[in-house]
Structure formats: structure tokens, C-alpha cells
Design an enzyme around this catalytic site. Structure first.
Site, short mmCIF file in Angstrom:
data_model
loop_
_atom_site.label_atom_id
_atom_site.label_comp_id
_atom_site.label_asym_id
_atom_site.label_seq_id
_atom_site.Cartn_x
_atom_site.Cartn_y
_atom_site.Cartn_z
N LEU A 251 0.83 -1.20 0.00
CA LEU A 251 0.00 0.00 0.00
C LEU A 251 0.87 1.26 0.00
O LEU A 251 0.36 2.35 0.15
CB LEU A 251 -0.91 0.02 1.24
CG LEU A 251 -2.04 -1.00 1.32
CD1 LEU A 251 -2.89 -0.75 2.56
CD2 LEU A 251 -2.93 -0.93 0.08
N CYS A 261 10.21 -7.63 -12.76
CA CYS A 261 8.98 -8.43 -12.83
C CYS A 261 7.72 -7.63 -13.13
O CYS A 261 7.07 -7.86 -14.15
CB CYS A 261 8.80 -9.18 -11.53
SG CYS A 261 10.28 -10.08 -11.06
C1 UGA Z 1 8.01 -9.11 -7.36
C2 UGA Z 1 6.97 -9.83 -6.48
O1 UGA Z 1 6.84 -9.13 -5.22
C3 UGA Z 1 7.35 -11.28 -6.23
O2 UGA Z 1 6.30 -11.94 -5.52
C4 UGA Z 1 7.56 -11.98 -7.59
O3 UGA Z 1 7.95 -13.32 -7.44
C5 UGA Z 1 8.64 -11.24 -8.36
O4 UGA Z 1 8.21 -9.89 -8.56
C6 UGA Z 1 8.86 -11.96 -9.67
O5 UGA Z 1 7.93 -12.03 -10.47
O6 UGA Z 1 9.93 -12.53 -9.88
P1 UGA Z 1 10.35 -7.88 -6.91
O7 UGA Z 1 10.18 -7.29 -8.26
O8 UGA Z 1 11.65 -8.49 -6.57
O9 UGA Z 1 9.24 -9.01 -6.64
O10 UGA Z 1 10.13 -6.72 -5.85
P2 UGA Z 1 8.95 -6.13 -4.96
O11 UGA Z 1 9.41 -6.11 -3.56
O12 UGA Z 1 7.65 -6.75 -5.22
O13 UGA Z 1 8.95 -4.63 -5.47
C7 UGA Z 1 8.62 -4.28 -6.81
C8 UGA Z 1 8.49 -2.79 -6.95
O14 UGA Z 1 7.32 -2.30 -6.30
C9 UGA Z 1 9.65 -1.99 -6.33
O15 UGA Z 1 10.05 -0.98 -7.21
C10 UGA Z 1 9.06 -1.40 -5.08
O16 UGA Z 1 9.69 -0.19 -4.70
C11 UGA Z 1 7.62 -1.18 -5.49
N1 UGA Z 1 6.67 -1.13 -4.37
C12 UGA Z 1 6.43 -2.23 -3.60
C13 UGA Z 1 5.98 0.06 -4.12
O17 UGA Z 1 6.16 1.08 -4.80
N2 UGA Z 1 5.08 0.08 -3.08
C14 UGA Z 1 4.84 -1.00 -2.30
O18 UGA Z 1 3.99 -0.90 -1.37
C15 UGA Z 1 5.54 -2.18 -2.56
#
Ligand code: UGA
Length: 438
Positions: A251, A261
Site C-alpha cells: 500500500l 517483474c
Molecule cells: C516481485 C513480487 O513481489 C514477487 O512476488 C515476484 O515473485 C517477483 O516480482 C517476480 O515475479 O519474480 P520484486 O520485483 O523483486 O518481486 O520486488 P517487490 O518487492 O515486489 O517490489 C517491486 C516494486 O514495487 C519496487 O520498485 C518497489 O519499490 C515497489 N513497491 C512495492 C511500491 O512502490 N510500493 C509497495 O507498497 C511495494
């Protein structure tokens, strides 16, 4: 205990291989990159990932984990071959499946035992049917071979924990033989297993990632409105999170999602839908909101400043999120070129992402602007005219609001991760702009 080969030693392949060895299987990780294989044999992880190196060394020493470029010896008598090679996005939004095809063909020409092929890579729905057919077409020996879909849900930075303590394991199979073999392989993990057909498993992966991306874009959209109406997105998120149907995760509004991803998987699903004559409107909206969000702070700063020319600009955080050195689709990559084109003298800090960033933007002049890399945050802030925060690294969060006032020439901060309270920044006399808060 099974004899398992893992094709590809990127995030997905290596972490899967190490985790399978950790629960007792005999695992051989295969990669075409000889240098990488040699590094891993020395117990060094080619990627920055918590706990990974320790587990690599432990399982290598125990003889459960080996690395090789010789795929034939690895695949020949394997009970299962896990495929974890990349499926990069192509310019039209479709996934490039050539790496999977290469491995599939190698497997087909090599295996001498009945073998289950487990595709962990994220592939468009229906791909695994084709992979199975492809393997059948090239099969040399008279053996049973089937393909299962087993999508990966690890996030970078927490990859080992996300695998060994996964919320669920999805297995997509088309026969009892394949289902039972994969169930047995995963039995020692003692985690919930959801067994579905192959196409549903493939879709679960996209639907999950795109839903999380949608959640982020939704919060970013609401955040932008919060600013206009005088609400605070963090309070709004907190209030929403108590509803279990919404939950408290993902959120956080910010400067847009990046990584290898979400950007790729949203575009791929949108493309898949289009191919079937369907317009996936929620996913298209997710993508569009994210695109705008990435430069929202730059545009805010342009409204505040006459020019960036000749200004010292501190950039704190280059990677797409903390805990990784990965720069793929990182907001820094959208903003740094804009700042350079405007003549900014950038002083960039990132605890682990600098080296990768340097490859794209070497230290020195870039047109009318320039970039300098610093080891200490203080060196970036010292005498700076403006500061951008792109990644919420712990080291950056530790910087006290007063430090911006003390060190910068003009304490003007654009925070893409909402890491400070607006009240604390006001009290420290820092001119502070963030996301969804006024
Ligand atoms: C994501 C998924 O979270 C994993 O479950 C999935 O397996 C993976 O992709 C994949 O398909 O391999 P990841 O890309 O490593 O993992 O990182 P996340 O922690 O999910 O973050 C992704 C992006 O969303 C980041 O840029 C982060 O800063 C952003 N984010 C995340 C937000 O802007 N707000 C949030 O509340 C959470």
C-alpha cells in the site's frame, strides 16, 4: 531425494537450486557462463542476496550442490530439470522465449531417463504446452517426459526466505505422474501446495504480479489526489489496512514500481489479452499510472526551479528497491537522464547499485550535465542545491532531517519514498516534497 538439474543461474534458477539442495535433493546448477560457474564453485554468489552465499557454501561442501557448464552430464539422468532462464520483454511487449527453447532442445537431445521438466520462468499462458510439444519433437531416447509449470514468487532481496518459507507453492501439471513427482520434490519444504492445471498455474503468476502492481498504481493514483485535496496517503493507507480484505502490504505510494517483474509482467499480460482480442483495462491503467509516477518528482522540481543547470543535485538511491543491486526499470534511470539533459551536476549515492549504474553512466560529463559517485551520503548532500531520494535504503533513512538543513546549500528535498515525516522536515526547516502528502 531426487537428482535435479537447474538450467539458468539467475535469481530464479540459483535460489531454486540452492533451496532444493538445502532440503536434501542432489542439485546441479547449469549455466553457459563459465566465469559465473567458476565464481560459484568458489562459494561466491553472482547476485547480492541475503543468506544465499552461506547456503551455497554449506550445500556445496555437503556435496548436494554442484555447478557446471556441461548440461549433458547434468540432464542425462536427472529425475527433474528445473528451467529458470530469463524471458526478457521484447519491444512489442511479448516475452522472448528463445532461452527456454534452447534449454528445451538441449534437454530433449540429452535425457536418458524419465524426466519431469519444471518451468519456473514466467511464461505466457499456453507456453508450457508448446515447450512439452517442442521437447517431444526433438526427443532422442524413448523416455517419458512431461512439462510442469511451477511459477516463482520470490522477491529480490528476500529471495531465499521467499522460497524456503513461501506462502504457497503452485504446481501446474497435466497428469498424475507429473503431479506426484513434483509434490514429492516439494514435500520436504512442508509448505502449502496448490495443484492446478498447467495454464492456470501460468496465469496465477501473472495475475498475482499484476494485482500487486495494480495495488501500487492504485495507491499512487490516490496519493496524487490526496495532494490535491489535502489528505495524507500514509494515513489513508493505514486506515485502509485494517480491513483484512485489503491488507496492509503493498500500500506504499511512491515513485512507481520497477524491477525485473512488475513492469515486464504487466506488459506481457496486456499483450496476451490483446492477442486474444481482449482489452485488459485494469492492467493498462496500472502501466500508465506507473509511467507517469516515475517522473512526478522531477516535474514537481521543474515547477519549483528555473533550471537545473549548474546546480549540484544529490541523488540518493539508484536501485529499484533496497536490498538489491538491480537497476532494471529503476526510477533513477528515468530521472537521471532528464536531470543530465538539464545540465545538473549529479552526486549519486547508493550502497550497492553504483557499479551497475556506472556501466550506463560512467563518472564524468554527460552532455551539459555531469555525474559523480560518492561513498558517503554526506558528500552528496554537502553544498547541494536539491536532493532526490529514489530508494529507501536503511542508510538513507538514517539521515536526520537536520542534516539536510546543515549540509545542503538550499535544503530542498524531493522524496520518492516518503521516508520522513512532513512535520519533522518542517521543524528542521527543510523544504520537503514527497508523494501524496502536503
Ligand atoms: C516481485 C513480487 O513481489 C514477487 O512476488 C515476484 O515473485 C517477483 O516480482 C517476480 O515475479 O519474480 P520484486 O520485483 O523483486 O518481486 O520486488 P517487490 O518487492 O515486489 O517490489 C517491486 C516494486 O514495487 C519496487 O520498485 C518497489 O519499490 C515497489 N513497491 C512495492 C511500491 O512502490 N510500493 C509497495 O507498497 C511495494
Amino acid at each position: 531425494m531426487y537428482k535435479i538439474a537447474v538450467a539458468g543461474t539467475g535469481y530464479v534458477g540459483l535460489v531454486s537450486g540452492v533451496s532444493l539442495a538445502e532440503v536434501g535433493h542432489r542439485v546441479t546448477c547449469v549455466d553457459i557462463d563459465e566465469k559465473k560457474i567458476n565464481i560459484m564453485k568458489q562459494g561466491i554468489s553472482p547476485i547480492y542476496e541475503q543468506d544465499l552465499e552461506g547456503l551455497m557454501q554449506k550445500n556445496y561442501a555437503a556435496g548436494r550442490l554442484t555447478y557446471t557448464t556441461d548440461y549433458q552430464s547434468a540432464y542425462k539422468d536427472a529425475d527433474a530439470v528445473f528451467i529458470g532462464v530469463g524471458t526478457p520483454e521484447q519491444p512489442d511487449g511479448s516475452a522472448n522465449l528463445s532461452f527456454i527453447a534452447t534449454v528445451a532442445r538441449q534437454i530433449a537431445e540429452t535425457i536418458e531417463n524419465d524426466c519431469l521438466i519444471v518451468v519456473k520462468s514466467t511464461v505466457p499462458v499456453g507456453t508450457n504446452d508448446k515447450v512439452e510439444q517442442f521437447i517431444q519433437d526433438f526427443l532422442v531416447h524413448d523416455v517419458k517426459v512431461e512439462v510442469a509449470s511451477n511459477p516463482e514468487f520470490l522477491a529480490q532481496g528476500t529471495a531465499v526466505r521467499d522460497t524456503l518459507q513461501a506462502a504457497r507453492i503452485i504446481i501446474g501439471t497435466e497428469s498424475t505422474w507429473a503431479e506426484e513427482r513434483l509434490m514429492k520434490i516439494y514435500e520436504p519444504f512442508k509448505l502449502p501446495i496448490v495443484s492446478v492445471n498447467r495454464r492456470s498455474a501460468e496465469m496465477i503468476k501473472y495475475a498475482s504480479n499484476d494485482f500487486l502492481a495494480l495495488k501500487i498504481s492504485y495507491m499512487n493514483d490516490i496519493a496524487n489526489l490526496c495532494e490535491l485535496v489535502g489528505a495524507d496517503i500514509q494515513d489513508v493507507a493505514r486506515g485502509m489496512s485494517y480491513d483484512e480484505r485489503i491488507g496492509s502490504k503493498f500500500l506504499n505510494a511512491g515513485i512507481g514500481y520497477g524491477g525485473s517483474c512488475f513492469p515486464k509482467d504487466t506488459t506481457a499480460l496486456e499483450y496476451l489479452a490483446k492477442q486474444h482480442g481482449y482489452q485488459l483495462r485494469t492492467v493498462t491503467a496500472t502501466i500508465n499510472v506507473n509511467k507517469d509516477q516515475k517522473t512526478i518528482l522531477y516535474r514537481k522540481a521543474c515547477r519549483r526551479l528555473i533550471t537545473f543547470s549548474g546546480l549540484k543535485v544529490a541523488v540518493l538511491g539508484l536501485t529499484f528497491k533496497p536490498g538489491t543491486d538491480d537497476l532494471r526499470e529503476a526510477p533513477s534511470l528515468d530521472n537521471v537522464p532528464l536531470l543530465l539533459a538539464q545540465g545538473a551536476d549529479i552526486y549519486a549515492y547508493d550502497p550497492v547499485g553504483k557499479e551497475n549504474f556506472k556501466r550506463k553512466y560512467p563518472a564524468g560529463k554527460h552532455g551539459v550535465g555531469s555525474i559523480t559517485y560518492v561513498e558517503q551520503i554526506e558528500n552528496a548532500l554537502d553544498d547541494a542545491n536539491v536532493c532526490f531520494i529514489f530508494t529507501e535504503w536503511g542508510q538513507i533513512k538514517e539521515i536526520e532531517p537536520e542534516a539536510y538543513k546543515k549540509l545542503m546549500r538550499t535544503p530542498l528535498v524531493y522524496d520518492g519514498r516518503n521516508i520522513y515525516s512532513t512535520a519533522a522536515m518542517k521543524e528542521a526547516q527543510v523544504e520537503y516534497y514527497s508523494i501524496g502528502r502536503s
